[in-house]
Enzyme design. Structure first.
Site, mmCIF file in Angstrom:
data_model
loop_
_atom_site.group_PDB
_atom_site.id
_atom_site.type_symbol
_atom_site.label_atom_id
_atom_site.label_comp_id
_atom_site.label_asym_id
_atom_site.label_seq_id
_atom_site.Cartn_x
_atom_site.Cartn_y
_atom_site.Cartn_z
ATOM 1 C CE LYS A 13 -2.036 -1.057 3.908
ATOM 2 N NZ LYS A 13 -1.283 -2.292 4.191
ATOM 3 N NE ARG A 88 -4.456 -0.949 9.918
ATOM 4 C CZ ARG A 88 -3.397 -0.449 9.286
ATOM 5 N NH1 ARG A 88 -3.429 0.761 8.805
ATOM 6 N NH2 ARG A 88 -2.331 -1.186 9.149
ATOM 7 N NE ARG A 127 7.894 -2.242 6.040
ATOM 8 C CZ ARG A 127 6.588 -2.138 6.241
ATOM 9 N NH1 ARG A 127 5.821 -1.577 5.336
ATOM 10 N NH2 ARG A 127 6.061 -2.615 7.334
ATOM 11 N NE ARG A 160 6.403 -0.125 9.889
ATOM 12 C CZ ARG A 160 5.270 -0.124 9.200
ATOM 13 N NH1 ARG A 160 5.207 0.502 8.034
ATOM 14 N NH2 ARG A 160 4.200 -0.742 9.648
ATOM 15 N NE ARG A 171 2.147 -4.740 11.057
ATOM 16 C CZ ARG A 171 3.177 -4.561 10.225
ATOM 17 N NH1 ARG A 171 4.363 -5.056 10.531
ATOM 18 N NH2 ARG A 171 3.018 -3.905 9.114
HETATM 19 P P1 AP5 Z 1 4.913 -1.526 1.741
HETATM 20 O O1 AP5 Z 1 4.542 -0.700 0.560
HETATM 21 O O2 AP5 Z 1 5.685 -0.877 2.847
HETATM 22 O O3 AP5 Z 1 3.612 -2.283 2.316
HETATM 23 P P2 AP5 Z 1 2.370 -1.727 3.135
HETATM 24 O O4 AP5 Z 1 1.152 -2.434 2.609
HETATM 25 O O5 AP5 Z 1 2.340 -0.226 3.136
HETATM 26 O O6 AP5 Z 1 2.759 -2.306 4.547
HETATM 27 P P3 AP5 Z 1 2.655 -1.698 6.018
HETATM 28 O O7 AP5 Z 1 3.349 -2.684 6.903
HETATM 29 O O8 AP5 Z 1 3.145 -0.281 6.057
HETATM 30 O O9 AP5 Z 1 1.142 -1.749 6.239
HETATM 31 P P4 AP5 Z 1 0.416 -1.739 7.565
HETATM 32 O O10 AP5 Z 1 -0.968 -1.485 7.096
HETATM 33 O O11 AP5 Z 1 0.604 -2.925 8.430
HETATM 34 O O12 AP5 Z 1 1.171 -0.592 8.390
HETATM 35 P P5 AP5 Z 1 0.783 0.896 8.735
HETATM 36 O O13 AP5 Z 1 2.026 1.687 8.702
HETATM 37 O O14 AP5 Z 1 -0.400 1.362 7.946
HETATM 38 O O15 AP5 Z 1 5.714 -2.807 1.190
HETATM 39 C C1 AP5 Z 1 6.256 -3.771 2.084
HETATM 40 C C2 AP5 Z 1 7.613 -4.265 1.537
HETATM 41 O O16 AP5 Z 1 7.392 -4.938 0.284
HETATM 42 C C3 AP5 Z 1 8.610 -3.130 1.213
HETATM 43 O O17 AP5 Z 1 9.904 -3.559 1.512
HETATM 44 C C4 AP5 Z 1 8.454 -2.892 -0.313
HETATM 45 O O18 AP5 Z 1 9.649 -2.415 -0.906
HETATM 46 C C5 AP5 Z 1 8.116 -4.315 -0.781
HETATM 47 N N1 AP5 Z 1 7.253 -4.315 -1.960
HETATM 48 C C6 AP5 Z 1 6.178 -3.498 -2.200
HETATM 49 N N2 AP5 Z 1 5.610 -3.817 -3.380
HETATM 50 C C7 AP5 Z 1 6.331 -4.862 -3.893
HETATM 51 C C8 AP5 Z 1 6.223 -5.637 -5.088
HETATM 52 N N3 AP5 Z 1 5.263 -5.406 -5.997
HETATM 53 N N4 AP5 Z 1 7.118 -6.644 -5.265
HETATM 54 C C9 AP5 Z 1 8.091 -6.896 -4.343
HETATM 55 N N5 AP5 Z 1 8.260 -6.184 -3.201
HETATM 56 C C10 AP5 Z 1 7.373 -5.190 -2.975
HETATM 57 O O19 AP5 Z 1 0.264 0.736 10.253
HETATM 58 C C11 AP5 Z 1 1.130 0.417 11.301
HETATM 59 C C12 AP5 Z 1 0.360 0.400 12.609
HETATM 60 O O20 AP5 Z 1 -0.232 1.690 12.863
HETATM 61 C C13 AP5 Z 1 -0.813 -0.588 12.693
HETATM 62 O O21 AP5 Z 1 -0.389 -1.888 13.056
HETATM 63 C C14 AP5 Z 1 -1.673 0.082 13.777
HETATM 64 O O22 AP5 Z 1 -1.156 -0.160 15.074
HETATM 65 C C15 AP5 Z 1 -1.511 1.560 13.486
HETATM 66 N N6 AP5 Z 1 -2.546 2.100 12.577
HETATM 67 C C16 AP5 Z 1 -2.309 2.648 11.346
HETATM 68 N N7 AP5 Z 1 -3.468 3.033 10.783
HETATM 69 C C17 AP5 Z 1 -4.441 2.717 11.672
HETATM 70 C C18 AP5 Z 1 -5.860 2.855 11.657
HETATM 71 N N8 AP5 Z 1 -6.515 3.379 10.590
HETATM 72 N N9 AP5 Z 1 -6.557 2.416 12.730
HETATM 73 C C19 AP5 Z 1 -5.933 1.904 13.808
HETATM 74 N N10 AP5 Z 1 -4.599 1.726 13.887
HETATM 75 C C20 AP5 Z 1 -3.858 2.141 12.830
#
Ligand code: AP5
Length: 214
Positions: A13, A88, A127, A160, A171
């Site tokens: 994402k 979410r 990552r 991270r 997660r």
């Molecule tokens: P990346 O693009 O970083 O993936 P992502 O889907 O953004 O993963 P996240 O871990 O950031 O998502 P998340 O939803 O768990 O975390 P968030 O920060 O929102 O890609 C991942 C890896 O793959 C990278 O190394 C990239 O280079 C590689 N990659 C990408 N595309 C590729 C491809 N096509 N081929 C190969 N490799 C590829 O949330 C973190 C925490 O915040 C949550 O756990 C929660 O505690 C809190 N939080 C955030 N939002 C909320 C909410 N709305 N409500 C409640 N809590 C929340």
């Protein structure tokens, strides 16, 4: 244009939201980045958010809805954006619908990225993220020139805390229970488009562009 990117942790994402920002001018609004920045800057939000992120649990809906209302409709609100990591839960989606209705705003597309769970664990374990500009790398599939420094801004790259295998597992469980039902929520409204997230980031990006009609 207003787009929501849904999908499990690590599906890509953030990578795709950054591309939509760079190549299509949609502002990336990542609630994860906003929370991590608050923790780093030791703001009041830190006290409430830190433990949840560390455990891989979701931050309470009320707090997230307040944060998103300020970001989307406050003084520096963007016109075109991609929501990365919000909503979410069903209450967050309902709250967002209410905010959009109050402000006369409509949602253009909801994109659900899908990938194999094994690929997700492998992507997250490798990552690396830039502390300064939040650029995302992968030691296997998209390595930086220097494993410790960001190609774009020279900032320090770090792993991270929630990318440890036990937290990744938690997660993914939280995603299945609390976030996956959102696909049905948006499908019933005729807004959901499912995009496979396998292949290179550029291939996935092209599928997203086709899906949003860009
Ligand atoms: P990346 O693009 O970083 O993936 P992502 O889907 O953004 O993963 P996240 O871990 O950031 O998502 P998340 O939803 O768990 O975390 P968030 O920060 O929102 O890609 C991942 C890896 O793959 C990278 O190394 C990239 O280079 C590689 N990659 C990408 N595309 C590729 C491809 N096509 N081929 C190969 N490799 C590829 O949330 C973190 C925490 O915040 C949550 O756990 C929660 O505690 C809190 N939080 C955030 N939002 C909320 C909410 N709305 N409500 C409640 N809590 C929340």
């Amino acid at each position: 244009m207003k787009v929501i990117l849904l999908g499990p942790p690590g599906v890509g994402k953030g990578t795709q939201a950054q591309k939509l920002q760079q190549e299509r001018g949609l502002r990336q609004i990542s609630t994860g980045d906003i929370l991590r920045q608050a923790i780093k800057n030791q703001t009041a939000l830190r006290q409430q958010a830190d433990d949840y992120l560390r455990r891989g649990e979701l931050v309470p809906d009320e707090l997230m809805l307040g944060l998103i209302a300020e970001t989307l409709f406050g003084a520096e609100a963007p016109r075109d954006y991609v929501l990365d990591g919000f909503p979410r839960t069903i209450p967050q989606a309902e709250g967002l619908d209410k905010l959009f209705a109050q402000h006369g705003v409509s949602l253009d597309s909801v994109i659900q990225l899908s990938a194999d769970p094994d690929a997700i664990v492998s992507r997250l374990s490798a990552r690396r993220t830039c502390r300064k500009c939040n650029a995302v790398y992968n030691l296997l599939t998209n390595p930086p020139r220097d494993p410790l420094r960001c190609d774009a801004c020279g900032g320090e790259l770090y792993q991270r805390e929630d990318d440890r295998v036990e937290t990744i597992t938690r997660r993914l469980q939280v995603y299945t229970k609390q976030t996956e039902p959102l696909a049905e929520y948006y499908r019933q409204r005729g807004q959901l488009k499912i995009v496979p997230a396998d292949g290179t980031p550029s291939e996935v990006f092209q599928r997203i562009i086709n899906a949003i009609g860009g």
